[in-house]
Scaffold this motif. Structure first.
Motif, PDB file in Angstrom:
ATOM      1  N   LEU A  61      10.288 -28.702  70.588  1.00 28.40           N
ATOM      2  CA  LEU A  61       9.152 -29.476  70.086  1.00 28.40           C
ATOM      3  C   LEU A  61       7.822 -28.762  70.328  1.00 28.40           C
ATOM      4  CD1 LEU A  61      10.142 -33.149  71.012  1.00 28.40           C
ATOM      5  CD2 LEU A  61      10.169 -32.076  68.760  1.00 28.40           C
ATOM      6  N   TYR A  62       7.746 -27.898  71.359  1.00 26.71           N
ATOM      7  CA  TYR A  62       6.541 -27.115  71.594  1.00 26.71           C
ATOM      8  C   TYR A  62       6.372 -26.035  70.519  1.00 26.71           C
ATOM      9  CZ  TYR A  62       6.424 -29.159  76.323  1.00 26.71           C
ATOM     10  OH  TYR A  62       6.379 -30.015  77.382  1.00 26.71           O
ATOM     11  N   ARG A  63       7.505 -25.565  69.989  1.00 29.02           N
ATOM     12  CA  ARG A  63       7.454 -24.517  68.961  1.00 29.02           C
ATOM     13  C   ARG A  63       7.247 -25.081  67.562  1.00 29.02           C
ATOM     14  NH1 ARG A  63      12.316 -22.285  68.488  1.00 29.02           N
ATOM     15  NH2 ARG A  63      13.424 -23.551  70.016  1.00 29.02           N
ATOM     16  N   MET A  64       7.372 -26.397  67.404  1.00 37.74           N
ATOM     17  CA  MET A  64       7.189 -27.035  66.101  1.00 37.74           C
ATOM     18  C   MET A  64       5.759 -26.822  65.604  1.00 37.74           C
ATOM     19  SD  MET A  64       7.678 -31.091  65.239  1.00 37.74           S
ATOM     20  CE  MET A  64       6.462 -31.533  66.477  1.00 37.74           C
ATOM     21  N   SER A  65       5.591 -26.603  64.305  1.00 38.06           N
ATOM     22  CA  SER A  65       4.265 -26.415  63.725  1.00 38.06           C
ATOM     23  C   SER A  65       3.373 -27.628  64.018  1.00 38.06           C
ATOM     24  CB  SER A  65       4.360 -26.225  62.213  1.00 38.06           C
ATOM     25  OG  SER A  65       3.070 -26.224  61.620  1.00 38.06           O
ATOM     26  N   TYR A  66       2.141 -27.350  64.413  1.00 32.86           N
ATOM     27  CA  TYR A  66       1.200 -28.418  64.764  1.00 32.86           C
ATOM     28  C   TYR A  66       0.918 -29.350  63.585  1.00 32.86           C
ATOM     29  CZ  TYR A  66      -2.325 -25.604  62.338  1.00 32.86           C
ATOM     30  OH  TYR A  66      -3.033 -24.891  61.386  1.00 32.86           O
ATOM     31  N   LEU A  67       1.187 -28.908  62.357  1.00 31.74           N
ATOM     32  CA  LEU A  67       0.939 -29.760  61.192  1.00 31.74           C
ATOM     33  C   LEU A  67       1.984 -30.857  61.028  1.00 31.74           C
ATOM     34  CD1 LEU A  67      -0.261 -27.097  58.598  1.00 31.74           C
ATOM     35  CD2 LEU A  67      -1.640 -28.774  59.829  1.00 31.74           C
ATOM     36  N   TRP A  68       3.061 -30.803  61.816  1.00 27.91           N
ATOM     37  CA  TRP A  68       4.068 -31.876  61.775  1.00 27.91           C
ATOM     38  C   TRP A  68       3.798 -32.967  62.801  1.00 27.91           C
ATOM     39  CZ3 TRP A  68       6.397 -32.048  57.466  1.00 27.91           C
ATOM     40  CH2 TRP A  68       6.898 -30.913  56.820  1.00 27.91           C
ATOM     41  N   TYR A  69       2.796 -32.776  63.677  1.00 28.83           N
ATOM     42  CA  TYR A  69       2.546 -33.754  64.739  1.00 28.83           C
ATOM     43  C   TYR A  69       2.285 -35.156  64.182  1.00 28.83           C
ATOM     44  CZ  TYR A  69       1.927 -29.867  68.063  1.00 28.83           C
ATOM     45  OH  TYR A  69       2.112 -28.769  68.843  1.00 28.83           O
ATOM     46  N   THR A  70       1.487 -35.230  63.112  1.00 22.90           N
ATOM     47  CA  THR A  70       1.149 -36.543  62.563  1.00 22.90           C
ATOM     48  C   THR A  70       2.388 -37.247  62.038  1.00 22.90           C
ATOM     49  OG1 THR A  70      -1.003 -35.653  61.926  1.00 22.90           O
ATOM     50  CG2 THR A  70      -0.386 -37.767  60.980  1.00 22.90           C
ATOM     51  N   TRP A  71       3.304 -36.482  61.413  1.00 26.10           N
ATOM     52  CA  TRP A  71       4.550 -37.079  60.920  1.00 26.10           C
ATOM     53  C   TRP A  71       5.382 -37.624  62.081  1.00 26.10           C
ATOM     54  CZ3 TRP A  71       6.277 -38.533  56.303  1.00 26.10           C
ATOM     55  CH2 TRP A  71       5.654 -38.033  55.158  1.00 26.10           C
ATOM     56  N   VAL A  72       5.443 -36.865  63.177  1.00 24.69           N
ATOM     57  CA  VAL A  72       6.217 -37.322  64.347  1.00 24.69           C
ATOM     58  C   VAL A  72       5.635 -38.636  64.869  1.00 24.69           C
ATOM     59  CG1 VAL A  72       6.821 -36.799  66.747  1.00 24.69           C
ATOM     60  CG2 VAL A  72       6.990 -35.016  65.014  1.00 24.69           C
TER      61      VAL A  72
END
Length: 580
Positions: free
Chosen positions: A511-522
């Motif tokens: 989850l730390y490596r996930m693109s920051y642009l997916w944070y809102t979706w999460v």
């Protein structure tokens, strides 16, 4: 002091100071003028928060543009194009969908209820606890974001003058707090309109003059294409890839939607329009304006690379951060164009002032309307209420100045800004969407869903920033060269050695490596899913007559169809004979 710093200081001359002083002076005068105009208004609170709901379309549209396009975009987007390539440019594709969603789904609900704070909706749909949670999340968002917005013009001004960064931050805040406190929403909107013109002018002039310096558009495009910077359709589905078509268009769509549709700073401006139709026209103009300024900023980034394609100022240590690329480029052109540094700094200041003033005004409205007013018995006078909101603006501004000192520790303006906004954007949008789309959702579900979502995304975001700062996460950058540099600059770069580690390093958590642009979706999906599960466990919400206005038009129509069907079935049963 090094050579580049001396050059910067001597280049910012009297003409530049006059250009900047005029822009700041106009902002202050507008605040005084609007305060003078509103002095006899009987409804001081409504005037301060929504401008009496009679604002013209064009100033509101320009205010919305200025609120979104902060100095982070003005400085961060060119740096993004230079270092990582143009994939983020495709973010403009999402804008039209965001505007359409906002006009069709969210704004009709706020207008139908006749509210001045978007968080009043959470009380009407759920309860005061959910409303308070929404307010706290919003305030956290503003207090994380505004210091970034202040830091940006301070960084630019420091780059072109050498004046202390923190002293400049105090200057920005003092001017902004002054006119926001005095004039309320009308001062914010009219100064935003002026600042948007200055912002457009500054970016446009730099883009045109930079293109001419490089040798024309063809040369700009060729040099970027040769180094692999021109990329718009990287269709890699890997969620850990920093920027792909999917992360930028699909991922950022929700982040932008949260920023525009339920954020009090945006909703407050839309509610300043006389009716929903005028608000939708405003949103359409805003979309065009944002696409234009974002595209100009992105194009400026590839112009900067074309100018420095054979002498990278980062490698040669002429600057220390990519975010300084645009100010450095402006200073390179300053000798031949008097007043350009002043116009550029005025443009960046304009972007920052507009975003900060919007944030302060909306925070004052939310704190007073949602946190103070419900507890005051009997209600205070309009004058006392207005003074309370002005005091809130001053206190919030001072807190934001204090938090500027933390911003310097963050790496990359665009990523840091999006990461921090993602902490609150997903949970907030999730709570509002849960209320507007799912009639079964109850207040317990909304509360638990929002809290779980907020904590989850905060953990991911701060964990990722820590991993980036410690060097455990690195992103591939585009190639640069120093072959065309003078010998004195090449000497600075000769000591830089690239070390390739062959040892297998332990990968950070997924989850730390996930693109920051997916944070809102999460955050968005977590708030909705947890909210629905908890609502089901604790007992679905029971609708009351008149609750239809709390739901988005699509759901409202389905509910009316269901009610009509039930009424028809009941009428048919009543017609059946009672005896056999």
């Amino acid at each position: 002091m090094d050579e580049s710093k001396n050059s910067a200081q001597t280049s910012f001359n009297v003409i530049d100071c006059i250009v900047l002083a005029v822009m700041l002076g106009i902002s202050a005068v507008v605040g005084v003028y609007q305060a003078y105009k509103a002095r006899k208004n009987t409804d001081a609170v409504r005037e301060y928060l929504v401008g009496g709901q009679n604002m013209p379309i064009i100033p509101i549209s320009m205010s919305l543009i200025a609120s979104y396009i902060s100095g982070i975009a003005i400085l961060g987007l060119p740096a993004e194009m230079y270092v990582y390539g143009t994939q983020l440019w495709s973010v403009v594709i999402a804008d039209s969908f965001v505007s359409l969603t906002m006009a069709v789904v969210y704004l009709p609900v706020f207008y139908g209820l006749g509210i001045t704070s978007s968080y009043e909706y959470l009380k009407l749909r759920f309860n005061n606890a959910v409303r308070l949670m929404g307010i706290v999340i919003f305030l956290i968002k503003m207090l994380l974001y505004i210091p970034l917005v202040i830091y940006v013009p301070a960084l630019a001004f420091n780059q072109v003058t050498g004046i202390n960064l923190h002293a400049i931050a105090l200057l920005v805040c003092a001017v902004c707090i002054f006119y926001t406190t005095l004039g309320g929403l009308k001062a914010v909107v009219w100064t935003d309109a002026i600042q948007t013109i200055v912002m457009f002018g500054g970016v446009l002039v730099v883009a045109i003059l930079g293109t001419d310096r490089v040798g024309g558009f063809d040369q700009v495009w060729k040099r970027n294409q040769e180094t692999g910077r021109i990329v718009f359709f990287d269709m890699d589905p890997d969620p850990t890839a920093r920027h792909t078509f999917w992360t930028v268009v699909v991922g950022n769509y929700l982040n932008w939607l949260a920023t525009c549709s339920v954020n009090q700073a945006m909703v407050q401006r839309c509610l300043a329009m006389a009716n929903l139709k005028r608000a939708n026209i405003t949103i359409a103009i805003m979309a065009v304006g944002i696409i234009t300024i974002v595209s100009l900023s992105c194009y400026t980034g590839i112009v900067i690379f074309a100018a420095f394609h054979d002498c990278d100022p980062l490698t040669t240590k002429q600057i220390t951060k990519p975010d300084q690329l645009l100010p450095f480029f402006v200073m390179e052109m300053a000798d031949s164009i008097p007043g350009l540094p002043g116009l550029f700094v005025a443009g960046v200041f304009s972007a920052a002032l507009s975003t900060m003033s919007t944030g302060l005004n909306s925070m004052a409205g939310v704190i007073y309307e949602d946190m103070i007013k419900p507890w005051i018995r009997p209600p205070v006078s309009q004058v006392a209420a207005s003074r309370t909101m002005k005091a809130i603006v001053v206190v919030a501004g001072i807190i934001c100045v204090a938090l500027v000192f933390l911003v310097e520790k963050l790496s990359g303006l665009i990523q840091a800004g999006k990461s921090l906004s993602g902490i609150t954007a997903g949970p907030l949008l999730g709570i509002f969407t849960l209320g507007m789309f799912f009639p079964i959702a109850n207040s317990t579900g909304a509360l638990v869903g929002g809290l779980v979502s907020l904590n989850l995304v905060a953990w991911i975001s701060f964990g990722t920033q820590a991993a980036i700062s410690s060097g455990n996460i690195n992103f591939p950058v585009k190639p640069v060269s120093v072959d065309g540099c003078p010998e004195s600059l090449k000497m600075r770069a000769t000591n830089l050695t690239v070390i390739v580690e062959t040892a297998i390093r332990e990968q950070p958590f997924f989850l730390y490596r996930m693109s920051y642009l997916w944070y809102t979706w999460v955050g968005f999906l977590t708030a909705i899913l947890i909210g629905l599960v908890v609502s089901w466990i604790t007992g679905a919400n029971k609708r009351k007559p008149g609750d239809e206005n709390l739901y988005t038009p699509v759901i409202r129509g389905l509910l009316r169809t269901k009610v009509n069907a039930e009424q028809q079935e009941s009428a048919e049963l009543e017609k059946l004979p009672t005896d056999l």
